[in-house]
Design a protein around this motif. Structure first.
Motif, PDB file in Angstrom:
ATOM      1  N   ARG A   1      42.112   2.768  63.406  1.00  0.00           N
ATOM      2  CA  ARG A   1      41.063   3.128  62.447  1.00  0.00           C
ATOM      3  C   ARG A   1      41.588   4.155  61.412  1.00  0.00           C
ATOM      4  NH1 ARG A   1      39.629  -0.436  65.000  1.00  0.00           N
ATOM      5  NH2 ARG A   1      37.504  -0.976  65.731  1.00  0.00           N
ATOM      6  N   ARG A   2      42.457   5.063  61.816  1.00  0.00           N
ATOM      7  CA  ARG A   2      43.001   6.066  60.872  1.00  0.00           C
ATOM      8  C   ARG A   2      43.861   5.375  59.808  1.00  0.00           C
ATOM      9  NH1 ARG A   2      39.901  10.467  61.363  1.00  0.00           N
ATOM     10  NH2 ARG A   2      39.756  11.172  63.538  1.00  0.00           N
ATOM     11  N   ALA A   3      44.602   4.359  60.219  1.00  0.00           N
ATOM     12  CA  ALA A   3      45.416   3.637  59.242  1.00  0.00           C
ATOM     13  C   ALA A   3      44.526   2.929  58.209  1.00  0.00           C
ATOM     14  CB  ALA A   3      46.308   2.625  59.974  1.00  0.00           C
TER      15      ALA A   3
ATOM     16  N   ALA B   1      41.920   2.923  52.619  1.00  0.00           N
ATOM     17  CA  ALA B   1      40.706   3.032  51.792  1.00  0.00           C
ATOM     18  C   ALA B   1      40.779   4.241  50.846  1.00  0.00           C
ATOM     19  CB  ALA B   1      39.471   3.137  52.695  1.00  0.00           C
ATOM     20  N   GLU B   2      41.400   5.340  51.325  1.00  0.00           N
ATOM     21  CA  GLU B   2      41.513   6.534  50.469  1.00  0.00           C
ATOM     22  C   GLU B   2      42.361   6.241  49.229  1.00  0.00           C
ATOM     23  OE1 GLU B   2      40.179   9.343  50.410  1.00  0.00           O
ATOM     24  OE2 GLU B   2      39.240   9.607  52.378  1.00  0.00           O
ATOM     25  N   HIS B   3      43.359   5.362  49.393  1.00  0.00           N
ATOM     26  CA  HIS B   3      44.206   5.044  48.242  1.00  0.00           C
ATOM     27  C   HIS B   3      43.437   4.342  47.129  1.00  0.00           C
ATOM     28  CE1 HIS B   3      47.953   6.507  49.741  1.00  0.00           C
ATOM     29  NE2 HIS B   3      47.888   5.804  50.860  1.00  0.00           N
TER      30      HIS B   3
ATOM     31  N   VAL C   1      35.393   4.030  52.881  1.00  0.00           N
ATOM     32  CA  VAL C   1      36.010   5.229  53.464  1.00  0.00           C
ATOM     33  C   VAL C   1      35.112   5.821  54.529  1.00  0.00           C
ATOM     34  CG1 VAL C   1      36.688   7.597  52.926  1.00  0.00           C
ATOM     35  CG2 VAL C   1      37.418   5.744  51.446  1.00  0.00           C
ATOM     36  N   ARG C   2      33.780   5.896  54.251  1.00  0.00           N
ATOM     37  CA  ARG C   2      32.841   6.487  55.199  1.00  0.00           C
ATOM     38  C   ARG C   2      32.821   5.699  56.499  1.00  0.00           C
ATOM     39  NH1 ARG C   2      28.223   4.961  56.670  1.00  0.00           N
ATOM     40  NH2 ARG C   2      28.033   3.469  54.965  1.00  0.00           N
ATOM     41  N   ARG C   3      32.788   4.368  56.443  1.00  0.00           N
ATOM     42  CA  ARG C   3      32.721   3.551  57.658  1.00  0.00           C
ATOM     43  C   ARG C   3      33.997   3.702  58.482  1.00  0.00           C
ATOM     44  NH1 ARG C   3      34.167  -1.628  58.638  1.00  0.00           N
ATOM     45  NH2 ARG C   3      34.552  -2.054  56.434  1.00  0.00           N
ATOM     46  N   ALA C   4      35.180   3.703  57.840  1.00  0.00           N
ATOM     47  CA  ALA C   4      36.435   3.855  58.580  1.00  0.00           C
ATOM     48  C   ALA C   4      36.542   5.240  59.215  1.00  0.00           C
ATOM     49  CB  ALA C   4      37.622   3.606  57.644  1.00  0.00           C
ATOM     50  N   ARG C   5      36.090   6.275  58.495  1.00  0.00           N
ATOM     51  CA  ARG C   5      36.167   7.639  59.038  1.00  0.00           C
ATOM     52  C   ARG C   5      35.238   7.787  60.237  1.00  0.00           C
ATOM     53  NH1 ARG C   5      35.454  10.211  54.719  1.00  0.00           N
ATOM     54  NH2 ARG C   5      37.614  10.792  54.311  1.00  0.00           N
ATOM     55  N   GLU C   6      34.006   7.222  60.181  1.00  0.00           N
ATOM     56  CA  GLU C   6      33.064   7.349  61.300  1.00  0.00           C
ATOM     57  C   GLU C   6      33.617   6.676  62.558  1.00  0.00           C
ATOM     58  OE1 GLU C   6      29.436   5.672  59.958  1.00  0.00           O
ATOM     59  OE2 GLU C   6      28.843   7.442  58.769  1.00  0.00           O
ATOM     60  N   GLU C   7      34.200   5.465  62.423  1.00  0.00           N
ATOM     61  CA  GLU C   7      34.752   4.776  63.591  1.00  0.00           C
ATOM     62  C   GLU C   7      35.909   5.563  64.183  1.00  0.00           C
ATOM     63  OE1 GLU C   7      35.772   0.940  62.204  1.00  0.00           O
ATOM     64  OE2 GLU C   7      33.699   0.203  62.085  1.00  0.00           O
TER      65      GLU C   7
ATOM     66  N   ASP D   1      36.460   8.843  63.996  1.00  0.00           N
ATOM     67  CA  ASP D   1      35.945  10.076  64.610  1.00  0.00           C
ATOM     68  C   ASP D   1      35.303   9.781  65.958  1.00  0.00           C
ATOM     69  OD1 ASP D   1      36.837  11.436  62.414  1.00  0.00           O
ATOM     70  OD2 ASP D   1      34.859  11.564  61.422  1.00  0.00           O
ATOM     71  N   LEU D   2      34.547   8.666  66.112  1.00  0.00           N
ATOM     72  CA  LEU D   2      33.927   8.334  67.395  1.00  0.00           C
ATOM     73  C   LEU D   2      34.984   8.053  68.452  1.00  0.00           C
ATOM     74  CD1 LEU D   2      30.967   6.074  66.205  1.00  0.00           C
ATOM     75  CD2 LEU D   2      30.833   8.391  67.132  1.00  0.00           C
ATOM     76  N   LEU D   3      36.036   7.346  68.098  1.00  0.00           N
ATOM     77  CA  LEU D   3      37.113   7.071  69.047  1.00  0.00           C
ATOM     78  C   LEU D   3      37.832   8.360  69.455  1.00  0.00           C
ATOM     79  CD1 LEU D   3      38.555   3.799  67.500  1.00  0.00           C
ATOM     80  CD2 LEU D   3      37.430   4.023  69.727  1.00  0.00           C
ATOM     81  N   ALA D   4      38.045   9.276  68.480  1.00  0.00           N
ATOM     82  CA  ALA D   4      38.689  10.557  68.809  1.00  0.00           C
ATOM     83  C   ALA D   4      37.832  11.360  69.777  1.00  0.00           C
ATOM     84  CB  ALA D   4      38.952  11.338  67.528  1.00  0.00           C
ATOM     85  N   ALA D   5      36.483  11.311  69.586  1.00  0.00           N
ATOM     86  CA  ALA D   5      35.586  12.037  70.489  1.00  0.00           C
ATOM     87  C   ALA D   5      35.614  11.428  71.884  1.00  0.00           C
ATOM     88  CB  ALA D   5      34.167  12.002  69.914  1.00  0.00           C
ATOM     89  N   ALA D   6      35.706  10.100  71.999  1.00  0.00           N
ATOM     90  CA  ALA D   6      35.767   9.441  73.310  1.00  0.00           C
ATOM     91  C   ALA D   6      37.058   9.812  74.042  1.00  0.00           C
ATOM     92  CB  ALA D   6      35.676   7.923  73.124  1.00  0.00           C
ATOM     93  N   VAL D   7      38.196   9.863  73.298  1.00  0.00           N
ATOM     94  CA  VAL D   7      39.471  10.268  73.910  1.00  0.00           C
ATOM     95  C   VAL D   7      39.365  11.679  74.476  1.00  0.00           C
ATOM     96  CG1 VAL D   7      41.880  10.817  73.429  1.00  0.00           C
ATOM     97  CG2 VAL D   7      40.877   8.728  72.520  1.00  0.00           C
TER      98      VAL D   7
END
Length: 987
Positions: free
Chosen positions: A360-362, A367-369, A654-660, A662-668
């Motif tokens: 998801r970070r990739a 998207a930021e580009h 960008v918003r949708r990719a960042r939210e996904e 962040d949720l995965l990082a919180a689960a880890v």
């Protein structure tokens, strides 16, 4: 000082640029400045003053700004003067403070005063300064005169000197102080007065300080100070010596009382020490018995503290285990919530979740580009909008400029035609002026003819009435004479008396005297009166006849001058010619404005054509930039649409990719935290089991029962320590030898010993206090006597300085005995100046008055002011050589006042010029007053003014008297018009 040229612009009544050539005017020595009232004759002199000093003379400098009301609001006012002072030629250009319209927007801005001073040196103008303060200092030093002195010496205002001639002595003093700058002598008088007053206050202060010192000595020594200052020192010395002797007599008594107080104090201290040891022994025995009763309680404290210490070693492990269990429960809840928010297939491990997060970070980075492309697309679209607006504005400007380019040539042609017509009308001004003068003369002749015709009719009627009256009076006189002749016998008979001889026949008897008729007798007086009335009537008839003849001649002459016009025709002709003349004058003033407008239109046309070319180039360049921006915009829009796919814009992707991610990082993080909490809980359980064994407890309940808080343990230890300390102290006191030694002693009598010690101490204190008072009084008197000596020594020099200063004050103020005339210093200096002025004035007054009048300086009160003493004798009297009498200047006629004040002004100018350093004044002005002179006196005054030209001096006469135009050929005419005044040189 000689004036060369003066140029004014938008100054006073002059709206345009006007130049006065003083070199041309002063070439003949005497010149005239004339013009109607209000035209601006005095403003020419005001401009000279303003150029030199930056201010207008008198009240005119405070009333208003010198900016011309006739000039346009944006025209800068300016005065330029060239003159030669002490052989140095300078040019001064000065702009007054004025308000100009803002160049952009409404309102005005204030322009401060500006000045430029230059000096002509080696064939060119060298700058001197552009600062107003430096310019004022430079011109003041060079000219050597203040503004008031310059106005009095160079401008010679006659009205001021007429008032000066008639003024009171005090008013005359004020004027002379302003001209001769003798304020320094008045300041010197005031300084001496203030200095003497200050020294008088110092004398009073010094005397008061002596009396204060004597008063303090008297208060300290319980005595009264003598009034005579000369005996104060002896009195203070005697009082100090007596006080010292009394103090020496009291000293032995004080020593004996101190010994008795010391012995009583020692006996009381020994008794108190014995009583205190007996009390300590009793208290120690009682406290030891109390402590022995608490020994079992002391042993229980040690047992409880030992068990609490063992339990304290187990409690941290119990608390840590409980905390680990709570953390594990919380981590389990967080793990479940985090896993519920992500869609991930088992196994649910931290490694699997971390790999999904990296994917998801990739995507987020990709998207930021896209943001840069979206931002550039937005900028390109905004740029296209700006280019469109600018092109619209350029098109509008081009339309306006091309409209002006099409309109301005037409307006320029019309204005050129108007300028030619205006110049033609302006060229007819002189002819119109001459025609108007002739028409006015015809109009006046017609009016005079009509008036004379009416007067002739009245005179003819009066003549007829005089003829009738003369005829009637003559007939009446002849009738009375005839009646008297007829009744002469009756008149003689009326004088007859019995026994008196008759005047005709000599008889003394009168048998039948003649009797008068019924009309009565006519007396000789009545006959003479009638004849006198007839003669007077005849005289009136002759006078009336002569009047009629004279009027007929004048009517004929007026008819000839009117050239056959009627009054209406003559008035209409004058009105028409006045209109023509005014139009010609207005046209002359309008020529320059039209020329300026024409120049402005030509300049506007050139600017418009240059603006058209500039705008066309700008439009071409802007259109090219817009085409480039449109092409770039189409390319970026296509690229973004392909990259976004189903997302509406870059921000959403960008918003949708960042939210996904962040949720995965919180689960880890939640999974890792749960695993760590589980491991820590198991380790804490093992640590609790080990701590119970080591502390000797079988279960947790025993630990919790034996446990005490830190505060409870500190309290038990403190109580045990207090018990042990009290027991040790009591045992030490019971073993003290001092207490053991007083076990069987009797108690002392403290009350009796205390009373004896207090009585001895009180007697000793009283003796010491009395000795201290006398010694302190002796020392205080010695110090005060020394202070009195100092203050007495200070009085002498102060009194000497005061006597010297008071003598100088009285001398300068006119109140000293040596000042026999009672004249103040400032008034004496002014009187000397006035005496010089009067002497210089008499040299010219003798010629002007044909040797009749002479001014005399006086110092008595008869000079017209009862305050002659304070004014210092500043009186002026007029000596009449024809009668040998003295007169008050107020009794002079208007013409006599004029040439007397003129002579006084010239004399004052000579003296003031010499006072200012002997500066040469090569240009003088005499302002008004010539209308009060008769023809002979005017000639004499002009002769005196003509002699002022000696040595190349130029004299300007400012007047509107018409007769001076024929006597003075070189003239400066100031012409007043509705558009502002202008000047014209003649001769």
């Amino acid at each position: 000082m000689r004036l060369h040229t003066l140029t004014v612009r938008a100054f006073g009544p002059f709206a345009n640029t006007e130049t006065v050539d003083f070199d041309r005017l002063g070439a003949g020595g005497l010149f005239l400045i004339h013009g109607p009232t209000g035209a601006g004759k005095t403003s020419v002199l005001d401009a000279v003053c303003f150029a030199l000093y930056g201010a207008l003379p008198g009240a005119r400098g405070r009333d208003r700004s010198p900016k011309s009301d006739h000039a346009p609001l944006d025209r800068r006012p300016e005065v330029e003067l060239e003159c030669t002072v002490r052989g140095r030629r300078i040019r001064v250009v000065r702009n007054p403070r004025w308000e100009r319209p803002k160049k952009r927007g409404a309102g005005t801005l204030v322009e401060n005063q500006k000045v430029t001073v230059q000096e002509f040196s080696e064939d060119r103008w060298e700058p001197v300064t552009t600062r107003p303060d430096e310019a004022g200092q430079f011109i003041g030093d060079l000219v050597g005169l203040t503004l008031d002195q310059f106005c009095q010496i160079v401008l010679l205002p006659q009205g001021d000197f007429a008032r000066f001639l008639r003024a009171s002595a005090e008013e005359r003093r004020t004027s002379l102080e302003r001209i001769f700058n003798t304020r320094v002598f008045r300041d010197l008088e005031e300084w001496f007065a203030g200095h003497a007053g200050g020294l008088r206050r110092e004398v009073d202060t010094a005397d008061r300080r002596v009396r204060e010192a004597a008063g303090r000595i008297a208060e300290t020594g319980r005595s009264t100070a003598p009034e005579d200052t000369d005996v104060l020192w002896a009195w203070a010395s005697e009082l100090t010596a007596m006080t010292t002797a009394v103090a020496d007599e009291i000293a032995p008594v004080v020593d004996a009382a101190a010994d008795e107080r010391e012995a009583a104090s020692r006996a009381l201290a020994e008794a108190r020490s014995l009583d205190e040891r007996r009390n300590r022994l009793t208290r120690s025995r009682t406290r030891h018995a109390e402590l022995m009763e608490l020994s079992e309680w002391r042993a229980r404290i040690d047992t409880g503290l030992e068990a609490a210490e063992r339990a304290a070693s187990v409690l941290p492990a119990l608390r840590d285990r409980d905390a680990r269990r709570t953390s594990l429960d919380k981590a389990a809840l967080v793990r479940e919530d985090a896993l519920a928010l992500v869609s991930h297939a088992p196994p649910v491990t931290a490694e699997a979740l971390r790999a999904a997060e990296q994917d998801r970070r990739a995507a987020l980075a990709r998207a930021e580009h896209l943001r840069a492309d979206a931002l550039r697309l937005r900028e390109r679209r905004e740029a296209i909008t700006r280019f469109d607006r600018y092109l619209d504005k350029v098109d509008d400007d081009l339309k306006g400029v091309r409209g002006r380019i099409a309109d301005l040539p037409v307006r320029i042609g019309e204005l050129r035609e108007h300028l030619a017509a205006t110049r033609d009308r302006a060229g007819r001004a002189e002819a119109a002026e001459a025609a108007l003068v002739a028409a006015e003369q015809r109009r006046d002749a017609v009016a005079e003819h009509d008036r004379l015709v009416a007067a002739l009719a009245r005179a003819e009627e009066a003549h007829r009435e005089a003829v009738d009256a003369a005829q009637t009076a003559r007939e009446h006189a002849l009738s009375l004479r005839e009646r008297r002749i007829t009744h002469m016998a009756a008149e003689l008979a009326a004088e007859l008396a019995a026994g008196t001889p008759c005047a005709v026949c000599g008889a003394v008897e009168h048998p039948a005297p003649a009797l008068p008729s019924a009309e009565g007798l006519v007396t000789a007086e009545a006959e003479r009166a009638a004849q006198a009335a007839a003669d007077a009537a005849a005289t009136r008839r002759s006078t009336a006849q002569e009047t009629v003849a004279a009027l007929r001649e004048r009517v004929a002459a007026a008819r000839d001058r009117s050239e056959g016009r009627t009054l209406d025709d003559a008035v209409a002709e004058v009105a028409e010619l006045t209109r023509v003349r005014d139009e010609a004058r207005a046209a002359a003033g309008e020529v320059r404005r039209v020329e300026e407008d024409l120049e402005g239109l030509v300049d506007r046309l050139d600017r418009a054509r240059a603006r058209e070319a500039d705008l066309a180039g700008q439009r071409s360049e802007t259109a090219a930039h817009r085409a480039d921006a449109a092409e770039d915009c189409e390319r970026l829009a296509a690229s973004l649409a392909e990259a976004l796919g189903a997302d509406t814009d870059v921000d959403e992707r960008v918003r949708r990719a960042r939210e996904e991610a962040d949720l995965l990082a919180a689960a880890v993080a939640a999974v890792e935290e749960h695993d760590r909490a589980l491991r820590e809980r198991d380790a804490a359980d093992a640590a609790v089991t080990e701590a119970l064994t080591d502390a000797g407890f079988t279960d947790e309940a025993g630990v919790r029962a034996a446990a005490l808080g830190e505060r409870e343990r500190r309290d038990l230890r403190a109580r045990a320590r207090v018990y042990d300390d009290d027991l040790a102290a009591v045992r030490a006191a019971l073993a003290d030898p001092e207490l053991v030694s007083v076990a069987g002693s009797a108690p002392p009598d403290l009350s009796a010993l205390k009373a004896a010690a207090d009585e001895a101490a009180l007697a000793a204190d009283r003796a010491v206090t009395r000795l201290g008072l006398w010694r302190e009084r002796s020392a205080r008197l010695a110090a005060l006597r020394a202070d009195l000596r100092v203050r007495l020594d200070e009085c002498g020099p102060v009194w000497h300085r005061y006597r010297v200063a008071e003598g100088m004050r009285a001398l300068t103020a006119g109140t000293a005995k040596d000042n026999s005339d009672g004249v103040r210093l400032s008034a004496y200096v002014l009187a000397a100046r006035l005496e010089q002025v009067v002497a210089a004035a008499n040299d010219r007054l003798f010629t002007m008055s044909d040797g009749r009048y002479e001014l005399r300086y006086t110092v008595d009160k008869a000079a017209g002011d009862g305050r002659a003493r304070s004014a210092g004798g500043l009186g002026i009297r007029v000596v009449d050589a024809w009668t040998g009498s003295e007169r008050d200047p107020a009794t002079l006629s208007g013409g006599e006042t004029f040439f007397s004040s003129l002579a006084l002004a010239l004399g004052l100018g000579d003296v003031a010029s010499a006072e200012a350093g002997g500066a040469d004044i090569d240009t003088l002005f005499v302002d008004e007053g010539f209308g009060t002179l008769d023809e002979d006196t005017l000639e004499e005054v002009l002769d005196v003014l003509d002699r002022l030209r000696d040595g190349g001096r130029a004299v300007g006469v400012v007047s509107h008297v018409a007769d001076l135009r024929h006597r003075i050929t070189t003239r400066l005419r100031v012409i007043k018009t509705a558009a502002g005044s202008r000047v014209e040189h003649t001769g």
